[in-house]
Write a protein that holds these residues in place. Structure first.
Motif, PDB file in Angstrom:
ATOM      1  N   ALA A   4      42.506  45.242  42.553  1.00  0.00           N
ATOM      2  CA  ALA A   4      41.570  44.059  41.953  1.00  0.00           C
ATOM      3  C   ALA A   4      42.592  43.377  41.109  1.00  0.00           C
ATOM      4  O   ALA A   4      42.330  42.083  41.042  1.00  0.00           O
ATOM      5  CB  ALA A   4      40.400  44.668  41.267  1.00  0.00           C
ATOM      6  N   GLU A   5      43.334  44.009  40.207  1.00  0.00           N
ATOM      7  CA  GLU A   5      44.220  43.302  39.212  1.00  0.00           C
ATOM      8  C   GLU A   5      45.123  42.442  39.967  1.00  0.00           C
ATOM      9  O   GLU A   5      45.673  41.505  39.414  1.00  0.00           O
ATOM     10  CB  GLU A   5      45.060  44.362  38.511  1.00  0.00           C
ATOM     11  CG  GLU A   5      44.025  45.129  37.483  1.00  0.00           C
ATOM     12  CD  GLU A   5      44.887  46.364  36.874  1.00  0.00           C
ATOM     13  OE1 GLU A   5      44.275  46.346  35.599  1.00  0.00           O
ATOM     14  OE2 GLU A   5      45.622  46.900  37.348  1.00  0.00           O
ATOM     15  N   GLY A   6      45.677  42.891  41.266  1.00  0.00           N
ATOM     16  CA  GLY A   6      46.622  41.987  41.955  1.00  0.00           C
ATOM     17  C   GLY A   6      45.728  40.853  42.398  1.00  0.00           C
ATOM     18  O   GLY A   6      46.465  39.600  42.542  1.00  0.00           O
ATOM     19  N   PHE A   7      44.669  40.934  42.676  1.00  0.00           N
ATOM     20  CA  PHE A   7      43.855  39.664  43.205  1.00  0.00           C
ATOM     21  C   PHE A   7      43.490  38.914  42.051  1.00  0.00           C
ATOM     22  O   PHE A   7      43.854  37.573  42.029  1.00  0.00           O
ATOM     23  CB  PHE A   7      42.391  40.169  43.650  1.00  0.00           C
ATOM     24  CG  PHE A   7      41.433  38.886  44.173  1.00  0.00           C
ATOM     25  CD1 PHE A   7      41.868  38.096  45.142  1.00  0.00           C
ATOM     26  CD2 PHE A   7      40.470  38.599  43.038  1.00  0.00           C
ATOM     27  CE1 PHE A   7      40.921  37.089  45.539  1.00  0.00           C
ATOM     28  CE2 PHE A   7      39.775  37.427  43.440  1.00  0.00           C
ATOM     29  CZ  PHE A   7      40.157  36.563  44.540  1.00  0.00           C
ATOM     30  N   ILE A   8      43.508  39.520  40.754  1.00  0.00           N
ATOM     31  CA  ILE A   8      43.405  38.430  39.531  1.00  0.00           C
ATOM     32  C   ILE A   8      44.804  37.740  39.568  1.00  0.00           C
ATOM     33  O   ILE A   8      44.870  36.684  39.217  1.00  0.00           O
ATOM     34  CB  ILE A   8      42.907  39.076  38.303  1.00  0.00           C
ATOM     35  CG1 ILE A   8      41.447  39.772  38.600  1.00  0.00           C
ATOM     36  CG2 ILE A   8      43.110  38.429  37.149  1.00  0.00           C
ATOM     37  CD1 ILE A   8      41.305  40.618  37.535  1.00  0.00           C
ATOM     38  N   ALA A   9      45.928  38.685  39.610  1.00  0.00           N
ATOM     39  CA  ALA A   9      47.100  37.900  39.292  1.00  0.00           C
ATOM     40  C   ALA A   9      47.328  36.770  40.506  1.00  0.00           C
ATOM     41  O   ALA A   9      47.875  35.570  40.156  1.00  0.00           O
ATOM     42  CB  ALA A   9      48.280  38.808  39.542  1.00  0.00           C
ATOM     43  N   TYR A  10      46.882  37.163  41.707  1.00  0.00           N
ATOM     44  CA  TYR A  10      46.976  36.050  42.659  1.00  0.00           C
ATOM     45  C   TYR A  10      46.253  34.704  42.399  1.00  0.00           C
ATOM     46  O   TYR A  10      46.532  33.744  42.474  1.00  0.00           O
ATOM     47  CB  TYR A  10      46.709  36.576  44.004  1.00  0.00           C
ATOM     48  CG  TYR A  10      46.592  35.629  45.224  1.00  0.00           C
ATOM     49  CD1 TYR A  10      47.692  35.386  46.043  1.00  0.00           C
ATOM     50  CD2 TYR A  10      45.324  35.079  45.654  1.00  0.00           C
ATOM     51  CE1 TYR A  10      47.618  34.456  47.186  1.00  0.00           C
ATOM     52  CE2 TYR A  10      45.264  34.207  46.622  1.00  0.00           C
ATOM     53  CZ  TYR A  10      46.534  33.838  47.475  1.00  0.00           C
ATOM     54  OH  TYR A  10      46.416  32.951  48.579  1.00  0.00           O
TER      55      TYR A  10
END
Length: 56
Positions: free
Chosen positions: A26-32
């Protein structure tokens, strides 16, 4: 071209978040998403600067 830049920048920020900082998916998606927004902002600013240079 702008689409490829935005995709590449978004993917790069996601990979950095996941591998370097141990982010969750989920945090990776936010970073993306933030990377995508930043890439769009940069390309918009570059286009605006080019237009200003042409107008004098």
């Amino acid at each position: 071209m702008r689409l490829l830049l935005a995709l590449a920048f978004g993917l790069t920020t996601k990979l950095i978040a996941i591998h370097m900082f141990g982010a969750s998916p989920a945090e990776g998606f936010i970073a993306y998403t933030l990377g995508w927004i930043l890439a769009n902002q940069v390309t918009t600013e570059v286009a605006a600067d080019e237009q200003r240079c042409q107008n004098g």
